[in-house]
Design an enzyme around this catalytic site. Sequence first.
Site, PDB file in Angstrom:
ATOM      1  N   ASP A  12       1.353  15.016   2.874  1.00 36.84           N
ATOM      2  CA  ASP A  12       0.142  13.866   3.419  1.00 36.84           C
ATOM      3  C   ASP A  12       0.683  12.422   2.964  1.00 36.84           C
ATOM      4  OD1 ASP A  12      -2.026  13.031   3.484  1.00 36.84           O
ATOM      5  OD2 ASP A  12      -3.143  13.685   1.941  1.00 36.84           O
ATOM      6  N   GLY A  13      -0.277  10.756   3.882  1.00 36.78           N
ATOM      7  CA  GLY A  13       0.149  10.272   3.083  1.00 36.78           C
ATOM      8  C   GLY A  13       1.486   9.460   3.918  1.00 36.78           C
ATOM      9  N   GLY A  15       0.232   8.171   6.748  1.00 38.05           N
ATOM     10  CA  GLY A  15      -0.478   6.354   7.119  1.00 38.05           C
ATOM     11  C   GLY A  15      -0.598   5.593   6.257  1.00 38.05           C
ATOM     12  N   ARG A  16      -1.084   5.967   5.158  1.00 36.79           N
ATOM     13  CA  ARG A  16      -1.619   4.753   3.870  1.00 36.79           C
ATOM     14  C   ARG A  16       0.265   4.400   3.192  1.00 36.79           C
ATOM     15  NH1 ARG A  16      -3.668   8.822  -0.702  1.00 36.79           N
ATOM     16  NH2 ARG A  16      -2.991  10.840   0.950  1.00 36.79           N
ATOM     17  N   TRP A  17       0.849   5.043   3.575  1.00 33.12           N
ATOM     18  CA  TRP A  17       1.948   4.637   3.770  1.00 33.12           C
ATOM     19  C   TRP A  17       2.684   3.491   4.216  1.00 33.12           C
ATOM     20  CZ3 TRP A  17       6.825   2.973   4.986  1.00 33.12           C
ATOM     21  CH2 TRP A  17       8.404   2.750   4.312  1.00 33.12           C
ATOM     22  N   HIS A  29       4.700   7.526   9.544  1.00 30.97           N
ATOM     23  CA  HIS A  29       5.039   8.128   9.852  1.00 30.97           C
ATOM     24  C   HIS A  29       6.380   8.872  10.312  1.00 30.97           C
ATOM     25  CE1 HIS A  29       1.090   9.325  10.164  1.00 30.97           C
ATOM     26  NE2 HIS A  29       0.675   8.995  11.078  1.00 30.97           N
ATOM     27  N   GLU A  59      -7.548  18.804  13.529  1.00 36.60           N
ATOM     28  CA  GLU A  59      -8.452  18.143  13.161  1.00 36.60           C
ATOM     29  C   GLU A  59      -7.745  16.717  13.465  1.00 36.60           C
ATOM     30  OE1 GLU A  59      -9.451  21.767  12.274  1.00 36.60           O
ATOM     31  OE2 GLU A  59      -8.168  20.716  10.927  1.00 36.60           O
ATOM     32  N   LEU A 123      18.318  28.278   7.916  1.00 39.83           N
ATOM     33  CA  LEU A 123      17.350  28.615   7.838  1.00 39.83           C
ATOM     34  C   LEU A 123      16.196  27.925   8.550  1.00 39.83           C
ATOM     35  CD1 LEU A 123      14.931  26.658   6.105  1.00 39.83           C
ATOM     36  CD2 LEU A 123      16.035  24.614   6.405  1.00 39.83           C
ATOM     37  N   ARG A 179      -6.770  19.564  -1.209  1.00 33.99           N
ATOM     38  CA  ARG A 179      -7.777  20.495  -0.485  1.00 33.99           C
ATOM     39  C   ARG A 179      -6.180  20.949   0.166  1.00 33.99           C
ATOM     40  NH1 ARG A 179     -10.320  15.596   0.787  1.00 33.99           N
ATOM     41  NH2 ARG A 179      -8.846  14.885   2.565  1.00 33.99           N
ATOM     42  N   LEU A 180      -6.509  22.069   0.747  1.00 40.14           N
ATOM     43  CA  LEU A 180      -5.854  22.990   1.692  1.00 40.14           C
ATOM     44  C   LEU A 180      -6.065  22.311   3.055  1.00 40.14           C
ATOM     45  CD1 LEU A 180      -5.745  26.790   0.122  1.00 40.14           C
ATOM     46  CD2 LEU A 180      -4.440  24.531  -0.020  1.00 40.14           C
ATOM     47  N   GLU A 192       1.837  29.594  -4.371  1.00 41.18           N
ATOM     48  CA  GLU A 192       1.425  28.595  -6.223  1.00 41.18           C
ATOM     49  C   GLU A 192       1.413  27.729  -5.485  1.00 41.18           C
ATOM     50  OE1 GLU A 192       1.538  29.898  -9.219  1.00 41.18           O
ATOM     51  OE2 GLU A 192       1.934  32.078  -9.267  1.00 41.18           O
TER      52      GLU A 192
END
Length: 225
Positions: A12-13, A15-17, A29, A59, A123, A179-180, A192
């Site tokens: 998350d973040g 776009g704000r960055w 992005h 969403e 991985l 939030r999830l 965790e």
Amino acid sequence: MNPVKHVAIIMDGNGRWGVKHKQSRNEGHKAGLNTVDLIMNQCIYHKIEFLTLYTFSSENWKRPKNEVTFLFKLLENFLRKKFYKITKKDIKLKFIGELSKLPINLQKLIKLSEKKTIKNKSLQVNIALNYGSKTELINTIKKIKQKKIKINEKNIGKNLYTKHLPDPDILIRTGDTHRLSNFLLWQLSYTEIFFEKKLWPDFKSKDFDKILNKFKNIKRNFGSI
């Protein structure tokens, strides 16, 4: 010391960055891909077997059309340009979500990427794309009913998109949001969770390592004492 096999991340973040540093959400992005590279390397270094990245939620279609188009094109470019490095690092790619609703060119590239990396072992990176946990659970129940088997915890687990994966040991969400967001709701029941203030492009190796160290010292009871 708790072993870590599977890390899930809500990135998350971006776009704000982008707005903060480049006056463009799309630039954020692009910057976020550098962090993806960095964290994949850290997972290999720490011998973590599975990394699941929340890349595009069901969403996210509500976002501006030009941003959605950019995100898909960015992923296409990432898969084309970074594919050599991914295979060289022995990384296996797996995509989860309602992939049939994605652009056709991207669907073809996804199938090709999965096919060409299927034998890689250092991985496994699971890319949650057009993913929503509620839809996943609905589809799982439908599969179970079609198979005419019992609806129980074991059969639900065996029919999820993540049926071949252990549940995440750690969930990290960057961007200072707690939030999830419809991500792995079934699978995260005993995970965790670490919420980070930093925006995803600012998240560094030292931040990841700090979370791993915290996790390793947590007493995990799983309902017992």
